[in-house]
Each structure stands twice: as structure tokens, then as C-alpha cells.
Design a protein around this motif. Structure first.
Motif, PDB file in Angstrom:
ATOM      1  N   SER A 121      -5.819   7.671   8.626  1.00 24.61           N
ATOM      2  CA  SER A 121      -7.178   8.128   8.357  1.00 24.61           C
ATOM      3  C   SER A 121      -7.282   9.654   8.322  1.00 24.61           C
ATOM      4  N   ARG A 122      -6.230  10.335   8.796  1.00 20.43           N
ATOM      5  CA  ARG A 122      -6.262  11.803   8.858  1.00 20.43           C
ATOM      6  C   ARG A 122      -5.506  12.456   7.708  1.00 20.43           C
ATOM      7  N   VAL A 123      -4.879  11.651   6.845  1.00 15.85           N
ATOM      8  CA  VAL A 123      -4.156  12.212   5.713  1.00 15.85           C
ATOM      9  C   VAL A 123      -4.988  12.034   4.452  1.00 15.85           C
ATOM     10  N   GLY A 124      -4.550  12.634   3.366  1.00 13.88           N
ATOM     11  CA  GLY A 124      -5.281  12.558   2.102  1.00 13.88           C
ATOM     12  C   GLY A 124      -5.323  11.147   1.551  1.00 13.88           C
ATOM     13  N   ARG A 125      -6.272  10.907   0.664  1.00 12.87           N
ATOM     14  CA  ARG A 125      -6.452   9.575   0.101  1.00 12.87           C
ATOM     15  C   ARG A 125      -5.204   9.094  -0.645  1.00 12.87           C
ATOM     16  N   ARG A 126      -4.607   9.984  -1.454  1.00 14.29           N
ATOM     17  CA  ARG A 126      -3.430   9.581  -2.218  1.00 14.29           C
ATOM     18  C   ARG A 126      -2.260   9.247  -1.298  1.00 14.29           C
ATOM     19  N   SER A 127      -2.016  10.096  -0.306  1.00  9.46           N
ATOM     20  CA  SER A 127      -0.929   9.833   0.641  1.00  9.46           C
ATOM     21  C   SER A 127      -1.208   8.589   1.458  1.00  9.46           C
ATOM     22  N   ALA A 128      -2.470   8.399   1.857  1.00 12.20           N
ATOM     23  CA  ALA A 128      -2.836   7.218   2.640  1.00 12.20           C
ATOM     24  C   ALA A 128      -2.557   5.953   1.849  1.00 12.20           C
ATOM     25  N   GLY A 129      -2.827   5.972   0.534  1.00 13.15           N
ATOM     26  CA  GLY A 129      -2.567   4.802  -0.297  1.00 13.15           C
ATOM     27  C   GLY A 129      -1.096   4.460  -0.356  1.00 13.15           C
ATOM     28  N   ILE A 130      -0.253   5.476  -0.457  1.00 11.04           N
ATOM     29  CA  ILE A 130       1.193   5.250  -0.501  1.00 11.04           C
ATOM     30  C   ILE A 130       1.684   4.654   0.807  1.00 11.04           C
ATOM     31  N   PHE A 131       1.296   5.266   1.928  1.00 11.90           N
ATOM     32  CA  PHE A 131       1.751   4.773   3.227  1.00 11.90           C
ATOM     33  C   PHE A 131       1.163   3.395   3.535  1.00 11.90           C
ATOM     34  N   ARG A 132      -0.079   3.157   3.102  1.00 14.97           N
ATOM     35  CA  ARG A 132      -0.696   1.841   3.317  1.00 14.97           C
ATOM     36  C   ARG A 132       0.117   0.761   2.623  1.00 14.97           C
ATOM     37  N   THR A 133       0.577   1.049   1.420  1.00 15.35           N
ATOM     38  CA  THR A 133       1.407   0.087   0.692  1.00 15.35           C
ATOM     39  C   THR A 133       2.741  -0.126   1.389  1.00 15.35           C
ATOM     40  N   LEU A 134       3.355   0.967   1.856  1.00 10.49           N
ATOM     41  CA  LEU A 134       4.644   0.853   2.546  1.00 10.49           C
ATOM     42  C   LEU A 134       4.512   0.044   3.831  1.00 10.49           C
ATOM     43  N   PHE A 135       3.424   0.266   4.580  1.00 19.28           N
ATOM     44  CA  PHE A 135       3.228  -0.476   5.818  1.00 19.28           C
ATOM     45  C   PHE A 135       2.959  -1.953   5.554  1.00 19.28           C
ATOM     46  N   TYR A 136       2.359  -2.247   4.407  1.00 16.99           N
ATOM     47  CA  TYR A 136       1.997  -3.641   4.128  1.00 16.99           C
ATOM     48  C   TYR A 136       3.167  -4.445   3.552  1.00 16.99           C
ATOM     49  N   LEU A 137       4.151  -3.782   2.965  1.00 15.74           N
ATOM     50  CA  LEU A 137       5.260  -4.490   2.329  1.00 15.74           C
ATOM     51  C   LEU A 137       5.956  -5.501   3.251  1.00 15.74           C
ATOM     52  N   PRO A 138       6.205  -5.166   4.538  1.00 19.61           N
ATOM     53  CA  PRO A 138       6.848  -6.174   5.405  1.00 19.61           C
ATOM     54  C   PRO A 138       6.058  -7.470   5.547  1.00 19.61           C
ATOM     55  N   GLU A 139       4.759  -7.439   5.259  1.00 19.45           N
ATOM     56  CA  GLU A 139       3.956  -8.660   5.369  1.00 19.45           C
ATOM     57  C   GLU A 139       4.418  -9.730   4.394  1.00 19.45           C
ATOM     58  N   VAL A 140       4.985  -9.321   3.274  1.00 20.41           N
ATOM     59  CA  VAL A 140       5.420 -10.284   2.266  1.00 20.41           C
ATOM     60  C   VAL A 140       6.886 -10.677   2.446  1.00 20.41           C
ATOM     61  N   THR A 141       7.539 -10.134   3.472  1.00 18.64           N
ATOM     62  CA  THR A 141       8.913 -10.508   3.762  1.00 18.64           C
ATOM     63  C   THR A 141       8.953 -11.911   4.361  1.00 18.64           C
ATOM     64  N   PRO A 142       9.791 -12.811   3.852  1.00 14.39           N
ATOM     65  CA  PRO A 142       9.881 -14.162   4.435  1.00 14.39           C
ATOM     66  C   PRO A 142      10.209 -14.098   5.923  1.00 14.39           C
ATOM     67  N   LYS A 143       9.509 -14.899   6.707  1.00 20.40           N
ATOM     68  CA  LYS A 143       9.704 -14.849   8.154  1.00 20.40           C
ATOM     69  C   LYS A 143      11.083 -15.337   8.564  1.00 20.40           C
ATOM     70  N   VAL A 144      11.667 -16.207   7.769  1.00 19.85           N
ATOM     71  CA  VAL A 144      13.028 -16.650   8.069  1.00 19.85           C
ATOM     72  C   VAL A 144      13.990 -15.469   7.964  1.00 19.85           C
ATOM     73  N   ALA A 145      13.773 -14.615   6.960  1.00 20.16           N
ATOM     74  CA  ALA A 145      14.612 -13.422   6.823  1.00 20.16           C
ATOM     75  C   ALA A 145      14.421 -12.490   8.011  1.00 20.16           C
ATOM     76  N   VAL A 146      13.200 -12.419   8.534  1.00 14.62           N
ATOM     77  CA  VAL A 146      12.943 -11.591   9.708  1.00 14.62           C
ATOM     78  C   VAL A 146      13.699 -12.134  10.913  1.00 14.62           C
ATOM     79  N   GLY A 147      13.766 -13.471  11.034  1.00 10.97           N
ATOM     80  CA  GLY A 147      14.522 -14.072  12.131  1.00 10.97           C
ATOM     81  C   GLY A 147      15.997 -13.726  12.063  1.00 10.97           C
TER      82      GLY A 147
END
Length: 309
Positions: A102-128
Motif C-alpha cells: 500500500s506504500r508503493v506506487g500503483r504500477r509497482s503494487a500491481g506487479i508485486f500483487r501478481t507475483l504474490f498471487y502466483l503461488p495460489e495457482v500452484t497445485p497443492k500436491v506440488a507444494v507437498g
């Protein structure tokens, strides 16, 4: 007047049928894939169904067996401990990351938000499987990192005392969805509240405690319930890491025996479908009780814009 009323009623009926038409895919899916299986499992919980023999009613026998089965108590305790470690950890880490974003610029926040969300789509079996690589007591990257500071890391994947903490740490891999929710909530906090607090000489911690937390408390409450329900239904990571075909041969402790893992074993390894159905309904009741307690307690801590708690 009568003609006008009939016309209005006709319009309302047309809108109602249109709404039902749009809702019909969800309604059909809910009946077929949710309500139907739930009712069927409730019926099966009173039988000895195993898919092979003739199905017979056994009354409350399956539920009585739950009370005397030590594995049920063990798996419930494991799941509760894992939930108690995972939910606060995810909420704290997600809130810290969202505050930084919330303290960084909108463009940078969008990039980091996407990077942080990517692990959500990782199969949980692969995480195990990744858990076994990162938390290996001998050659794992986690213990290798701790060794740089002279810390002798524990045997995460073999020591029963460290299995659940290790899985809880690994669960922090997927906090991206929670980060997005908190970031949206933080962006909706009125900035004039912070400005007024700064003029009054309020410290950062006091602003966070008395302004930020109350204003985003609905989002905190929502994620508390969702994360709790998700943790109580943990299965993939623990099963892939400790009860897969290769892992089960080398791991014999019940430290990773989560409730859904035991339910899966009863249903698909031992074919005790009736007993597994009773296990599922016990978990449903446990989740409902915990959720009801959370809702009850939240009335004292959750702040809404209207001023009601």
C-alpha cells in the motif's frame, strides 16, 4: 388501476423468471454436486456401505465408533494445532505484505500483487513435494539458510515435534489471495483519518492499532473464517509429503495425520465408506461450531462504517 397492477405484477413475474434463469446453472450445480452428495453421505453414514458388499443399515454404530477410535482424536488434535499455527501466521504475513504494497506506487503494487498471487495457482500436491525438498533435515534449503547463522535446523520432515510447524511455515507460500483482500481493504481506509492523527502527533503503531485495524476489521474477520475452514480441511500437502506411495514407506509417525487424511484412508484405502461419511459429518459439525463461535466473538471486535459492531 387494476390494469396497472396486473402490468406491474407481470413485470415482476418476468423479472423473477429471468433471475431464476440466470441462477439456474448455479442451482443445478449446487443440487447435483453439493446438496445431493451431502444428503447421500448423511444416509451412508448410517450404513456399512463399502462398495463391495450388500449395504445394510447399522444405525448409530459408525458415530459410536468415532468416540472410541483413537485415530479420530489424534487427527482432530493434529488438525486443530495446525490450524492454530497456520491461520494467525497467514494473517500476520499477509497484512505485513499488504501494508508494504500500500506504500508503493500503483504500477509497482500491481506487479508485486501478481507475483504474490502466483503461488495460489500452484497445485497443492506440488507444494507437498516442495516441502520435502525445502525442509529436508540434511540437505534442505531451509536448514542450509539457518546454517549460515550457526543455527542447527531441526529434522522438519521426520521429527514429529516439527512436522506441523514445518507444514505451517510451508503454508505461508500461498498467502497471495489474502494479501489482495487486505490491500483492497487498506486502500479503502479514509486518508483524512491518518492526516488528522499525524497532526495530533500519534505514533505509527497507534495509527495502525486504532485506525488501520478497526477500519479493515471486516476483511480480517472474513479471512479469519475462510482461512480457518481451509486449514481444518487441509489434505493435499500433508498427504503428498507423508502418505504418498514413496513417503508412506519411510514415514510412520501420526504427526501429519490430519483429519481429512484419515477420512481419505478410511474411504479409499480401507473402503469404509459408511464410516468415512460419519467422519465427514463430524468435521462439518466441528466447522459449524467454530464458525459460530467466531461470528459470536466478532461482534465485539469488527467495526462497520455504520458504527455498529
Amino acid at each position: 388501476m387494476t390494469r396497472v397492477r396486473r402490468r406491474k405484477k407481470g413485470l415482476r413475474d418476468r423479472d423473477t423468471w429471468a433471475a431464476l434463469g440466470f441462477l439456474s446453472p448455479w442451482l443445478v450445480g449446487f443440487v447435483i454436486f453439493m446438496a445431493g452428495p451431502m444428503i447421500l453421505s448423511l444416509v451412508l453414514s448410517f450404513t456399512n456401505y463399502d462398495g463391495l458388499r450388500e449395504t445394510k443399515g447399522v444405525g448409530w454404530q459408525n458415530y459410536q465408533q468415532l468416540l472410541s477410535d483413537p485415530k479420530v482424536a489424534k487427527s482432530l488434535v493434529n488438525t486443530m494445532l495446525f490450524t492454530a499455527m497456520t491461520v494467525p501466521g497467514k494473517m500476520i504475513v499477509a497484512l505485513a505484505l499488504a501494508t508494504l504494497l500500500s506504500r508503493v506506487g500503483r504500477r509497482s503494487a500491481g506487479i508485486f500483487r501478481t507475483l504474490f498471487y502466483l503461488p495460489e495457482v500452484t497445485p497443492k500436491v506440488a507444494v507437498g513435494v516442495l516441502f520435502l525438498l525445502l525442509f529436508n533435515g540434511q540437505v534442505g534449503l531451509v536448514n542450509g539458510f539457518l546454517g549460515l547463522f550457526g543455527i542447527d535446523g531441526p529434522q522438519w520432515s521426520t521429527d514429529p515435534n516439527w512436522v506441523k510447524p514445518g507444514l505451517a511455515l510451508m503454508s505461508l507460500w500461498s498467502v497471495g489471495g489474502t494479501v489482495v483482500i487486505y490491500l483492497a481493504a487498506l486502500n479503502n481506509v479514509p486518508q483524512d483519518l491518518y492526516e488528522a492523527a499525524e497532526l495530533d502527533g500519534v505514533s505509527w503503531w497507534q495509527r495502525f492499532r486504532h485506525i488501520t485495524v478497526p477500519m479493515i476489521s471486516p476483511a480480517l474477520f472474513f479471512t479469519l473464517i475462510i482461512l480457518t475452514i481451509d486449514a481444518l480441511q487441509s489434505f493435499d500437502e500433508a498427504y503428498a509429503a507423508f502418505y504418498g506411495s514413496s513417503a508412506s514407506a519411510t514415514y510412520s509417525s501420526d504427526a501429519a495425520l490430519f483429519y481429512l487424511v484419515y477420512l481419505f484412508q478410511q474411504a479409499f484405502q480401507f473402503l469404509h465408506m459408511g464410516y468415512a461419511s460419519a467422519l465427514a459429518w463430524l468435521l462439518f459439525v466441528v466447522i459449524m461450531i467454530i464458525t459460530a463461535i467466531q461470528i459470536r466473538v466478532s461482534r465485539k471486535f469488527v467495526y462497520y462504517e455504520g458504527g455498529d459492531r
